[in-house]
Design an enzyme around this catalytic site. Structure first.
Site, PDB file in Angstrom:
ATOM      1  N   ASP A  85     -65.513 -59.101  46.985  1.00 40.66           N
ATOM      2  CA  ASP A  85     -65.739 -57.776  46.720  1.00 40.66           C
ATOM      3  C   ASP A  85     -67.165 -57.832  45.942  1.00 40.66           C
ATOM      4  O   ASP A  85     -67.540 -59.071  45.495  1.00 40.66           O
ATOM      5  CB  ASP A  85     -64.814 -56.834  46.230  1.00 40.66           C
ATOM      6  CG  ASP A  85     -64.949 -55.368  46.530  1.00 40.66           C
ATOM      7  OD1 ASP A  85     -65.854 -54.722  46.127  1.00 40.66           O
ATOM      8  OD2 ASP A  85     -63.901 -54.900  47.281  1.00 40.66           O
TER       9      ASP A  85
ATOM     10  N   HIS B 222     -69.678 -53.437  49.729  1.00 40.89           N
ATOM     11  CA  HIS B 222     -68.859 -54.267  49.024  1.00 40.89           C
ATOM     12  C   HIS B 222     -69.181 -55.955  48.814  1.00 40.89           C
ATOM     13  O   HIS B 222     -68.144 -56.811  48.690  1.00 40.89           O
ATOM     14  CB  HIS B 222     -67.264 -54.097  49.215  1.00 40.89           C
ATOM     15  CG  HIS B 222     -66.793 -52.996  48.863  1.00 40.89           C
ATOM     16  ND1 HIS B 222     -66.437 -52.359  47.648  1.00 40.89           N
ATOM     17  CD2 HIS B 222     -66.344 -51.845  49.560  1.00 40.89           C
ATOM     18  CE1 HIS B 222     -66.134 -51.157  47.582  1.00 40.89           C
ATOM     19  NE2 HIS B 222     -66.135 -50.775  48.781  1.00 40.89           N
TER      20      HIS B 222
ATOM     21  N   GLU C 263     -66.460 -47.453  52.426  1.00 42.79           N
ATOM     22  CA  GLU C 263     -67.286 -47.377  51.253  1.00 42.79           C
ATOM     23  C   GLU C 263     -68.904 -47.951  51.446  1.00 42.79           C
ATOM     24  O   GLU C 263     -69.244 -48.536  50.443  1.00 42.79           O
ATOM     25  CB  GLU C 263     -66.592 -47.680  50.293  1.00 42.79           C
ATOM     26  CG  GLU C 263     -65.253 -46.732  50.025  1.00 42.79           C
ATOM     27  CD  GLU C 263     -64.665 -47.057  48.731  1.00 42.79           C
ATOM     28  OE1 GLU C 263     -63.758 -46.154  48.287  1.00 42.79           O
ATOM     29  OE2 GLU C 263     -64.743 -48.215  48.090  1.00 42.79           O
TER      30      GLU C 263
END
Length: 761
Positions: free
Chosen positions: A198, A286, A346
């Site tokens: 991440d 990410h 995201e």
């Protein structure tokens, strides 16, 4: 119902209730089997008991059972023992791979399965039926162990029974991952989803790109570290482990990574326990840790932060695919799992929209927007993954640009309520992991275990021909604010046990589960799990008294000690023990916590007491049934934000509920009217909100549960004379799915729903 009839009914029911509770204590299995038939007697295991394997395919499972028994008996069981017998048999009539049967009589134990995985599940059932003392690794040997006689037929309801752990935000030792696998095995999980990369850290060695770990695995303290370090002085479970901190070039850095050899050993360990480790390499978003090490991966040639999320890698440059395919090649070679998870959630697409290379690619490929551009990336990665014999898995965000039916989807965005149905309609298989229930990084509360237990794996409204596409459920532990192993334990246990029963048994009985769970708290303690102790109940956080109040708290387990203070300090192991009843005659704060014999401390409850006179009722002119509600279609940080705003609409509602007509993603509602109570007394109110709410009755603040947060129950009291009193309840929903509940109690009764007839305006 007349009293005589009620008395007779209770006399008939009481023995049945006692019998049911006794059975739950005798067979404290979680998850509960598909079918369990109690039997009389016990089977006794001694060092002379024979452990007989009638089919060599079960040798690993027999070894696991032998290793479980050997420390307690002081000797390994032999197939030539001259005592009682434990027999492992192959049964081709058992059609499901994980299915098994278990027969325990005073003379013999027989475990049957068609496949080794089914036999292993049977061994875990044996483990839970054995005395809790077997979990004491350093205990002295005993002459014998006993198993209750029983007949069990068992198989799982769902194929995907998963737990997830994020090792990127905060890092965890390989030793702890082994312990985590052991817990998954005990509760019959079969998937361990490891979130390996991440923005905050890259945790797996990639030989072709060594800087991913030499640089990407380490960071200077970030804002998440700062938060947990601020909490550490009062709770050591938030302190950053020293073994993950180093000094490098004059800087203090936090991090770590797993070598491929270390991960290979963990995979072997999990496979022996029939648990598949699913790797997640998050992309295209990410990936700050990777972009810091290799800046050319982004469209701008540098890492950064967009409006909402981090700058992703660039899907419009061919070197991006050379990188991702090389990384995934090493991951696929390392992990034998059927699925590879790439996240695809995201994604901050601003740099894509501004990139000339992306504009050119979109024009050439007929891609209309950046959501479709993400799908272009996902489709290319899926084609590569499939060429290696694997299946692709993503979070449900990736649905927005379109997915192929072959992609598996994990549904997490509770506020996108139709996403699971859309995925199923598209032909995707779906794993349920909604943030509102199964994100175990959300703070646990008094209802969190029950909420997990009541989860529906198949949402309402799914056509019968699509039900089988919902293959199971999984809970996620995101570790932004979970820096230690103890904190993972606290956040996941006992919620994990509730999920295990949901995905294995699929015919819930929460009352039975609660009884069986009490035994598992004791087992967890022997296993060294720093679990969250059961909630203390029978009180409110904000309390009032007219003349005096009496505090009575029942221990969840007899072995616990309840310690308390009244001087503002936190309860310690040497604090006074709370008496069976404590009279309160003056305003004060009582802090209470439960302690286990080994010193594990439960949550600290601060019970504030204030003296009140009974509120005088009011006379409402021409009262009408129901409450007036003012509806605001806007996001609010707290309930005060609604004050002075223009109301979008008003309506009359029969009780404190959000009507189905409210469909704004973020909103606020102000409920106003009167609450008419039938008798004078001190009333307790329990207000559950997601996100926030404030309750006032008789112009007195009763419950403050304000702010943006997951479902939390808060409670308070108010002294009321019989009659009508002004009622004001505020509620806000910030997005992500809401919860709104209000219950009351009088004179220590169990919390109940407020009758509609009590409300007027």
């Amino acid at each position: 119902m007349n009293r005589i009839y009620l008395s007779v009914l209770l006399s008939l029911l009481t023995p049945l209730l006692v019998w049911a509770q006794t059975q739950q204590q005798r067979y404290p299995l979680i998850p509960y089997p598909t079918s369990l038939t109690p039997a009389q007697g016990e089977f006794t295991i001694t060092a002379q008991t024979a452990l007989i394997v009638q089919d060599s395919r079960f040798r690993n499972e027999a070894d696991q059972l032998g290793q479980l028994l050997q420390p307690s008996l002081g000797k390994s069981l032999s197939p030539r023992g001259n005592g009682t017998k434990i027999i492992l048999q192959h049964d081709p009539a058992i059609t499901q791979a994980e299915g098994y049967s278990l027969t325990i009589t005073p003379q013999q134990v027989t475990l049957k399965a068609a496949q080794p995985v089914g036999m292993f599940r049977a061994v875990q059932t044996i483990r839970q039926l054995l005395p809790i003392s077997i979990e004491q690794k350093m205990a002295k040997p005993v002459p014998s162990l006993t198993l209750p006689a029983v007949q069990i037929q068992d198989q799982p309801a769902y194929a995907w029974r998963g737990m997830h752990l994020d090792v990127s935000r905060h890092f965890f030792s390989m030793d702890y991952l082994h312990k985590f696998v052991d817990r998954l095995a005990l509760y019959k999980f079969n998937k361990f989803h490891l979130h390996l990369t991440d923005d905050q850290g890259w945790r797996i060695e990639i030989k072709k790109y060594p800087k991913l770990t030499s640089e990407g695995a380490w960071r200077t303290f970030n804002n998440q570290d700062s938060v947990v370090l601020k909490r550490a002085p009062t709770n050591p479970d938030f302190d950053l482990p020293k073994q993950f901190i180093r000094q490098q070039n004059g800087k203090t850095q936090y991090g770590g990574f797993y070598t491929q050899d270390q991960m290979r050993e963990l995979i072997r360990y999990a496979a022996a326990r029939h648990i598949e480790i699913i790797p997640e390499i998050d992309m295209p978003g990410h990936l700050t840790a990777a972009i810091k090490a290799y800046p050319s991966l982004s469209c701008t040639g540098q890492e950064g932060w967009g409006k909402t999320f981090s700058v992703p890698i660039c899907p419009c440059n061919e070197p991006t695919y050379a990188f991702t395919e090389a990384v995934l090649s090493e991951i696929i070679a390392l992990f034998p799992s059927q699925y590879v998870h790439i996240g695809a959630d995201e994604v901050e697409k601003t740099t894509w929209a501004q990139s000339p290379a992306c504009q050119e690619l979109m024009k050439r490929e007929g891609i209309k927007n950046v959501e479709e551009l993400q799908s272009y990336f996902v489709h290319r990665i899926e084609k590569f993954v499939q060429s290696k014999g694997k299946k692709l898995m993503v979070w449900d965000d990736a649905l927005e640009g379109g997915l192929k039916p072959s992609t598996a989807v994990m549904y997490w965005r509770s506020w996108v309520k139709d996403a699971p149905q859309k995925a199923a309609q598209n032909g995707n298989t779906v794993v349920m992991t909604p943030v509102s229930t199964l994100y175990f990084d959300n703070p646990p509360g008094i209802q969190s275990v029950e909420n997990v237990y009541n989860l529906a794996i198949v949402p309402q409204g799914v056509p019968a021909n699509q039900v089988n596409q919902f293959i199971g459920g999984q809970a996620n532990i995101w570790t932004e604010y979970i820096p230690t192993e103890n904190r993972v334990d606290y956040m996941s246990m006992p919620r994990m046990t509730a999920l295990s029963e949901v995905v294995w048994t699929n015919h819930p009985d929460y009352a039975s589960y609660q009884q069986r769970l009490l035994s598992h708290f004791l087992r967890m303690e022997q296993m060294g799990i720093k679990y969250r102790l059961p909630d203390l109940t029978g009180f409110t956080e904000e309390n009032v008294f007219v003349d005096k109040a009496t505090l009575r708290i029942k221990k969840p387990l007899a072995s616990y000690a309840l310690r308390y203070t009244t001087d503002g300090s936190q309860p310690q192991r040497n604090s006074p023990e709370l008496p069976a009843s404590l009279d309160i005659t003056q305003p004060q704060t009582v802090k209470v916590a439960a302690f286990t014999p080994s010193g594990v401390q439960g949550d600290v409850y601060s019970l504030r007491y204030q003296q009140q006179s009974y509120a005088t009722p009011v006379t409402a002119a021409n009262p009408q049934a129901g409450l007036q509600a003012s509806y605001y279609k806007k996001a609010f940080r707290n309930t005060k934000g609604m004050n002075g705003q223009t109301t979008d609409s008003t309506f009359i509602i029969h009780n404190l509920v959000v009507p189905k007509s409210v469909n704004a993603p973020s909103f606020g509602i102000q409920f106003r009217g009167y609450l008419t109570v039938p008798q004078t007394g001190v009333y307790s109110f329990f207000y559950t909100c997601d996100d926030g709410g404030v309750l006032r009755i008789a112009d007195r603040l009763v419950v403050d549960n304000d702010g943006n947060h997951a479902p939390i129950e808060k409670s308070g009291q108010v002294a009321l004379q019989q009659g009508a009193h002004p009622f004001a309840a505020d509620f806000i929903e910030g997005g992500g799915g809401f919860t709104l509940k209000l219950k009351y109690s009088l004179n220590g009764s169990e919390p109940m729903d407020i009758p509609d007839s009590w409300f007027s305006h």
